[in-house]
Design an enzyme around this catalytic site. Structure first.
Site, PDB file in Angstrom:
ATOM      1  CE  LYS A 156      -3.693  -0.155   2.490  1.00 12.95           C
ATOM      2  NZ  LYS A 156      -4.382  -0.361   3.862  1.00 12.95           N
ATOM      3  NE  ARG A 200      -6.939   3.191   5.156  1.00 14.79           N
ATOM      4  CZ  ARG A 200      -7.742   2.821   4.156  1.00 14.79           C
ATOM      5  NH1 ARG A 200      -7.482   1.609   3.492  1.00 14.79           N
ATOM      6  NH2 ARG A 200      -8.916   3.433   4.012  1.00 14.79           N
ATOM      7  N   GLY A 252      -8.122  -7.369   5.547  1.00 16.91           N
ATOM      8  CA  GLY A 252      -9.001  -7.496   6.618  1.00 16.91           C
ATOM      9  C   GLY A 252      -8.169  -8.198   8.032  1.00 16.91           C
ATOM     10  CG  MET A 281      -2.423  -7.047  10.073  1.00 17.67           C
ATOM     11  SD  MET A 281      -0.647  -6.840   9.473  1.00 17.67           S
ATOM     12  CE  MET A 281      -1.103  -6.444   7.889  1.00 17.67           C
ATOM     13  NE  ARG A 336      -5.864  -4.504  -2.609  1.00 17.24           N
ATOM     14  CZ  ARG A 336      -6.308  -4.852  -1.533  1.00 17.24           C
ATOM     15  NH1 ARG A 336      -5.524  -4.767  -0.371  1.00 17.24           N
ATOM     16  NH2 ARG A 336      -7.392  -5.047  -1.321  1.00 17.24           N
ATOM     17  CG  HIS A 352     -13.823 -10.988   5.051  1.00 17.43           C
ATOM     18  ND1 HIS A 352     -14.339 -11.930   5.216  1.00 17.43           N
ATOM     19  CD2 HIS A 352     -12.877 -10.689   5.448  1.00 17.43           C
ATOM     20  CE1 HIS A 352     -13.284 -12.772   5.850  1.00 17.43           C
ATOM     21  NE2 HIS A 352     -12.184 -11.935   5.998  1.00 17.43           N
ATOM     22  NE  ARG A 401       3.700 -44.759  -5.496  1.00 15.60           N
ATOM     23  CZ  ARG A 401       3.720 -43.442  -5.498  1.00 15.60           C
ATOM     24  NH1 ARG A 401       2.861 -42.788  -6.313  1.00 15.60           N
ATOM     25  NH2 ARG A 401       4.364 -42.410  -4.632  1.00 15.60           N
ATOM     26  NE  ARG A 409       7.663 -48.022  -6.664  1.00 10.73           N
ATOM     27  CZ  ARG A 409       7.170 -47.574  -5.775  1.00 10.73           C
ATOM     28  NH1 ARG A 409       8.057 -46.485  -5.123  1.00 10.73           N
ATOM     29  NH2 ARG A 409       5.912 -47.750  -5.230  1.00 10.73           N
ATOM     30  CD  GLU A 443      12.499 -45.555  -2.650  1.00 12.88           C
ATOM     31  OE1 GLU A 443      11.535 -44.745  -2.346  1.00 12.88           O
ATOM     32  OE2 GLU A 443      12.489 -46.502  -3.301  1.00 12.88           O
ATOM     33  CB  SER A 457      13.549 -41.761 -10.169  1.00 12.21           C
ATOM     34  OG  SER A 457      12.238 -41.110  -9.955  1.00 12.21           O
ATOM     35  N   GLY A 470      13.264 -40.491  -4.829  1.00 14.32           N
ATOM     36  CA  GLY A 470      11.876 -40.724  -4.336  1.00 14.32           C
ATOM     37  C   GLY A 470      11.942 -40.100  -2.916  1.00 14.32           C
ATOM     38  CB  THR A 471      11.586 -36.333  -2.575  1.00 11.97           C
ATOM     39  OG1 THR A 471      10.648 -36.488  -3.508  1.00 11.97           O
ATOM     40  CG2 THR A 471      12.856 -36.023  -3.142  1.00 11.97           C
ATOM     41  CG  ASN A 472       6.839 -39.369  -1.362  1.00 13.78           C
ATOM     42  OD1 ASN A 472       6.748 -38.223  -1.442  1.00 13.78           O
ATOM     43  ND2 ASN A 472       6.006 -40.167  -2.320  1.00 13.78           N
ATOM     44  CG  ASP A 473      10.091 -44.534   0.884  1.00 12.73           C
ATOM     45  OD1 ASP A 473       9.892 -44.617   2.314  1.00 12.73           O
ATOM     46  OD2 ASP A 473       9.630 -45.206   0.149  1.00 12.73           O
ATOM     47  CB  CYS A 521       8.844 -40.344  -9.034  1.00 14.70           C
ATOM     48  SG  CYS A 521       9.805 -41.521  -8.032  1.00 14.70           S
ATOM     49  CE1 TYR A 551      11.262 -38.055 -14.149  1.00 16.33           C
ATOM     50  CE2 TYR A 551      13.423 -38.328 -15.363  1.00 16.33           C
ATOM     51  CZ  TYR A 551      12.287 -38.824 -14.350  1.00 16.33           C
ATOM     52  OH  TYR A 551      12.255 -40.181 -14.054  1.00 16.33           O
TER      53      TYR A 551
HETATM   54  C1  PEP Z   1       8.921 -42.074  -2.826  1.00 14.38           C
HETATM   55  O1  PEP Z   1       9.324 -42.592  -1.713  1.00 14.38           O
HETATM   56  O2  PEP Z   1       9.227 -40.861  -3.078  1.00 14.38           O
HETATM   57  C2  PEP Z   1       8.269 -42.670  -4.057  1.00 14.38           C
HETATM   58  C3  PEP Z   1       7.663 -42.307  -4.939  1.00 14.38           C
HETATM   59  O3  PEP Z   1       7.673 -43.864  -3.723  1.00 14.38           O
HETATM   60  P1  PEP Z   1       6.392 -44.276  -2.655  1.00 14.38           P
HETATM   61  O4  PEP Z   1       5.849 -43.022  -2.456  1.00 14.38           O
HETATM   62  O5  PEP Z   1       5.747 -45.201  -3.473  1.00 14.38           O
HETATM   63  O6  PEP Z   1       7.348 -44.916  -1.543  1.00 14.38           O
HETATM   64 MG    MG Z   2       9.354 -44.640  -2.086  1.00  9.07          MG
END
Ligand code: PEP
Ligand code: MG
Length: 904
Positions: A27, A100, A109, A111, A372, A490, A594, A650, A777, A796, A798-801, A863, A883
């Site tokens: 603002k 203000r 709204g 603050m 704005r 609002h 999977r 996989r 992973e 690849s 596997g960022t979950n594990d 992935c 990717y």
């Molecule tokens: C992971 O671990 O990131 C993954 C893609 O495999 P999953 O979620 O099936 O364990």
């Molecule tokens: Mg996994």
């Protein structure tokens, strides 16, 4: 931090500029800029966001002392431009101020604001005399005491009680038989002012401050304090706004839209924030203050004639009635409309973006109070960017960077099923405040919305009007229906920001705490209703929804994203149908199929269970032979749907107990079906039990202990690929080994895969290209990625594990403590949603570097769920991945995020 704490503006000059948003807030920066480009803005000054941080660290007293001289100079400069005196005793017109908040990004709204500051017993008399409008003067005074009493002195209704100031008004209205606040006379208002002072004295235990300087410091500090109210904190958390940003404070001369019939106030947009149409629009009220429009207490009128006509059509209002009772600003004040129209065009041209503006007309003179870049729906975001690109106002890079990737979700969200909606009963029609379709059970409070949603119910929050206190409930609800309010109230503004369906001001509805009445029919908590936020229609019952089709502008944005990205996007898909959907959204291949998901469908689970029950390799092989044709058919379908693109398949990953039943009845069924004693099943289930299944017998550990599983899957993949190649397709299978921690684990699997493939090629008398790679992973795999890459042709992540194992948080149990961790600030966000770049990210970087050092052409992707989350996609781009892969509906989001990462 810099020593300069206050930036003044006024009379065509300013110390700040539009590009100083971090320091002056959105603002403040735009107030300065508007002055510089010759737009009429009341004079004032901005106290920087850095002072807010300083205030939170050093405390009130120290910081007031530090900024005192600059604030005093700011007031002196404002007095000069406005030809008024702060704390006038009669020698000049009193300078009255608005105070203000204004953070870097708008937090509508959330603050505090104080208006009419500087009013006291002296000022009110001078204002009454000089304006010749005693009623206006005392009305401003009583509004000031109310607002200041509430915001600065904490005088509001106790739990369950009405606002004590409102109670005074209600009592007098009733005694005098008035219909509305507008009926109060000057004498009434004088009495109200005295009563209000008494309310403050009683509730706050001290007199209402009459010294304008005391008032000013109180208000400035209250704005800083409001940065840390629970609702502001919640909003910041949801919108990922860092606490360190702080808010600026804008102190500005008041101008009045409530000075009589030649005054007005309103909010307007240079284009349609809901649809993106290039049509100036907005709402105004004659003889009103800004908060009257924003609060939605009086239903405002349209600014343009065309908007007014569209409104009348929706409402079934005749043209004669419309002109007599609901004229547009264009018709009621044509001269002013022309000025406003010119200003909005100037502002849009200047900023090259859709502007959301607030204005006030004081006694025939137009003042702009704010501009704005307007919040917009996903559809409007895409359309405006493409329109402005085609109009030559912005370049391709700007068009791409102006998208909020997550907002594309709204375009991909369901709309009502045509047939279902044709049969549905329309209960009412209201303002299409925020588009989309929603269906759910009615709840009447934000708390109920949260509670019901927490137990998995879909709810529609139904309110008379919403306020910032309802925020958490609005987040939890599928949609919002309000009895009152306009397009800039609002509910509408906040719902649009959230991308949530909202219908406001529906005709013939009334809302209480326990019931919704629509044209005489009563609905209770838990009854189903459905809303169409695009048309404003409200339907009885639950109405089926379907996925929308996407228009040409969406394709154009996706095309831009394509041309400006380095990374490409794959999808996580286990069926040909999902693969097809993702391909239509622009996925170039599958990053994760999977295979275990295929074993749950229909009859297949029995063949899987037969394999699990088998006592030896022989028995397992016999059961696997039955699974082979089914798997081959699955892979055939998926490879065909992704013809020409890489498909990462996989090998079996989850622990085997996931395929066996736990309850006695199902175990009995399994025993009967497979012709064994129930004890055999029970023993098997028991033997599969693990204390830590996520760290147990799963992933490549299965394939290495039961090589015949890998053999069967590899055969199914290669046979399917051969079949497709024979039919003239171009299958590109990539066989992926899960959960390796040592190169040897991968090597053994690779040998089985390659031997099996060679056998198939020999049998078929043909060959297909295929790759063998692995998931990264487990932290050890990342740490030894150079060794792993000697064998793997692709990685690849596997960022979950990888997140689970790096943090040591069980993916399935983290829900118990992660919300508390985020609330307490131990973690900024859920690391399973947005990749933890500082910790887990290091392993990804190391995996890439080491992997490529051993194999320069190693293909790299991700992935895990992070592959569709914009900040993680950005990280993947920076880290040099080829990717990202995500679920089909997140593919467009990831594509856009990939392009933005490349352009930033
Ligand atoms: C992971 O671990 O990131 C993954 C893609 O495999 P999953 O979620 O099936 O364990
Ligand atoms: Mg996994």
């Amino acid at each position: 931090m810099s020593n300069k704490r206050v930036y003044t503006f006024g009379d065509g000059k300013a110390e700040g500029r539009a590009d100083m948003k971090n320091l002056l807030g959105g603002k403040g920066a735009n107030l300065a800029e508007m002055n510089l480009i010759g737009v009429p803005v009341p004079a004032g000054f901005t106290i920087t966001t850095e002072v807010c941080t300083e205030y939170n660290q050093k405390g009130r007293e120290a910081v007031v002392e530090l900024m005192k001289a600059e604030v005093e100079a700011g007031i002196a400069a404002t007095e000069k431009v406005m030809n008024a005196k702060f704390g006038s005793k009669g020698e000049a017109f009193p300078l009255l101020l608005s105070v203000r908040s204004g953070a870097r990004v708008s937090m509508p709204g959330m603050m505090n604001t104080v208006l009419n500051l500087g009013m006291n017993d002296d000022a009110v008399k001078i204002v009454a005399e000089k304006s010749g409008n005693e009623k206006f003067a005392y009305d401003s005074y009583r509004r000031f005491i109310h607002m200041y009493g509430d915001v600065v002195m904490g005088v509001d209704g106790e739990e369950g009680e009405h606002d004590p100031f409102e109670m005074v008004l209600d009592r007098i209205k009733e005694a005098k038989g008035y219909d509305s606040d507008a009926d109060f006379t000057a004498e009434d208002l004088k009495g109200i002012v005295e009563e209000y002072k008494a309310v403050v004295k009683e509730r706050a235990g001290k007199d209402f401050p009459t010294d304008p300087w005391e008032q000013l410091w109180g208000a400035i500090c209250a704005v800083f304090d409001s940065w840390n109210t629970p609702r502001a904190i919640l909003y910041r958390q949801k919108e990922q706004i860092p606490e360190e940003w702080g808010t600026a404070v804008n102190v500005q001369a008041m101008v009045y839209g409530n000075m009589g019939e030649t005054s007005a106030t309103g909010v307007c947009f240079s284009r349609d924030a809901a649809t993106g149409e290039d049509q100036f629009n907005g709402e105004y009220l004659v003889n009103a203050q800004g908060e009257d429009v924003v609060a939605g207490v009086r239903t405002p009128l349209e600014i343009t004639k065309i908007g007014s006509q569209r409104w009348a059509e929706r409402n079934g209002t005749s043209e004669a009635d419309r002109l007599a009772k609901f004229p547009s600003l264009e018709e009621a004040m044509p001269q002013l409309y022309a000025e406003l129209n010119a200003v909005q065009q100037k502002l849009e041209d200047h900023y090259s973006d859709m502007q959301d503006m607030e204005f006030t007309v004081q006694d025939g003179k137009l003042w702009m109070l704010q501009t704005r870049n307007g919040k917009r729906t996903g559809a409007a975001m895409v359309k405006m960017a493409i329109d402005m690109l085609e109009e030559g106002r912005i370049d391709e890079k700007t068009a791409v960077l102006r998208q909020e990737p997550n907002k594309l979700d709204e375009l991909l969200h369901p709309v009502f099923d045509k047939e279902a909606i044709a049969k549905a009963n329309v209960l009412s029609k209201g303002l299409p405040a925020s588009p989309g379709a929603a269906t759910g059970k009615i709840v009447f409070t934000a708390d109920a919305a949260e509670q019901w949603a927490a137990r998995g119910e879909k709810v529609i929050l139904v309110r008379r009007e919403t306020s910032p206190e309802d925020l958490a409930g609005m987040y939890a609800a599928e949609g919002i229906l309000t009895e009152r309010g306009g397009m800039t109230s609002h509910a509408a503004v906040v719902a649009r920001g959230m991308g949530k369906c909202c219908v406001s001001s529906a005709a013939g509805i009334s809302v209480s705490h326990t019931a919704l009445k629509i044209k005489g029919v009563e609905f209770k908590e838990g009854d189903f209703i459905s809303l169409n936020g695009t048309t404003g229609e409200v339907y009885e019952g639950e109405v089926a929804t379907i996925t929308p089709s996407l228009d040409g502008d969406f394709a154009k944005i996706m095309d831009l994203a394509e041309r400006h990205s380095r990374m490409y996007v794959r999808t996580n898909a286990d069926t040909p149908a999902d693969a097809q959907t993702a391909r239509e959204f622009g996925a170039k291949g599958i990053g994760l199929c999977r295979t275990e998901h295929m074993f749950f469908e229909g009859d297949r689970i029995w063949k899987m269970r037969e394999m699990i029950l088998a006592e030896n390799e022989e028995g397992r092989k016999a059961a696997l032979a039955k699974l082979l044709p089914i798997q081959r058919e699955d892979f055939y379908g998926i490879l065909k749907a992704m013809d020409g693109f890489g498909v990462t398949i996989r090998l079996l990953d989850p622990p085997l107990h996931e395929f066996t039943p736990n309850d006695a009845a199902s175990q009995k069924e399994m025993a009967e079906k497979l012709g064994v004693a129930v004890e055999v099943v029970k023993d098997k289930v028991e033997s599969l039990h693990e204390f830590n299944p996520m760290l147990g017998h799963r992933g490549c550990r299965l394939g290495n202990t039961y090589p015949e599983i890998t053999e069967m899957q590899a055969r199914a993949i290669i046979e399917a690929a051969c079949e497709l190649k024979k039919e003239g397709f171009d299958p590109k299978p990539e066989i992926m080994v899960p959960l390796i921690g040592t190169v040897k684990e991968l090597k053994m699997q690779e040998e089985i895969i390659r031997t099996t493939a060679a056998k198939v090629f020999e049998e078929k008398g043909m060959e297909v290209d295929y790759l063998v790679g692995t998931m990264i992973e487990i932290p050890r795999a990342a740490l030894t990625a150079d060794e792993v890459a000697e064998v793997a042709e692709f990685f690849s992540f596997g960022t979950n594990d990888l997140t689970q194992m790096t943090f040591g948080y069980s993916r399935d149990d983290a829900g118990k403590f992660l919300p508390v961790y985020i609330e307490k600030g131990i973690l900024k966000q859920d690391p399973f949603q947005a990749l933890d770049q500082t910790g887990v990210g290091q392993l990804v970087e190391m995996g890439c570097d080491k992997g490529r050092s051993a194999r320069p052409d190693l293909k790299l992707g991700i992935c895990g769920e992070h592959g569709g989350e914009p900040s993680s996609v950005e990280f993947c781009h920076r880290t040099g991945l080829d990717y990202v892969s995500c679920s089909p509906f997140r593919v467009p989001i990831a594509r856009l995020a990939a392009a933005q990462a490349n352009l930033r």
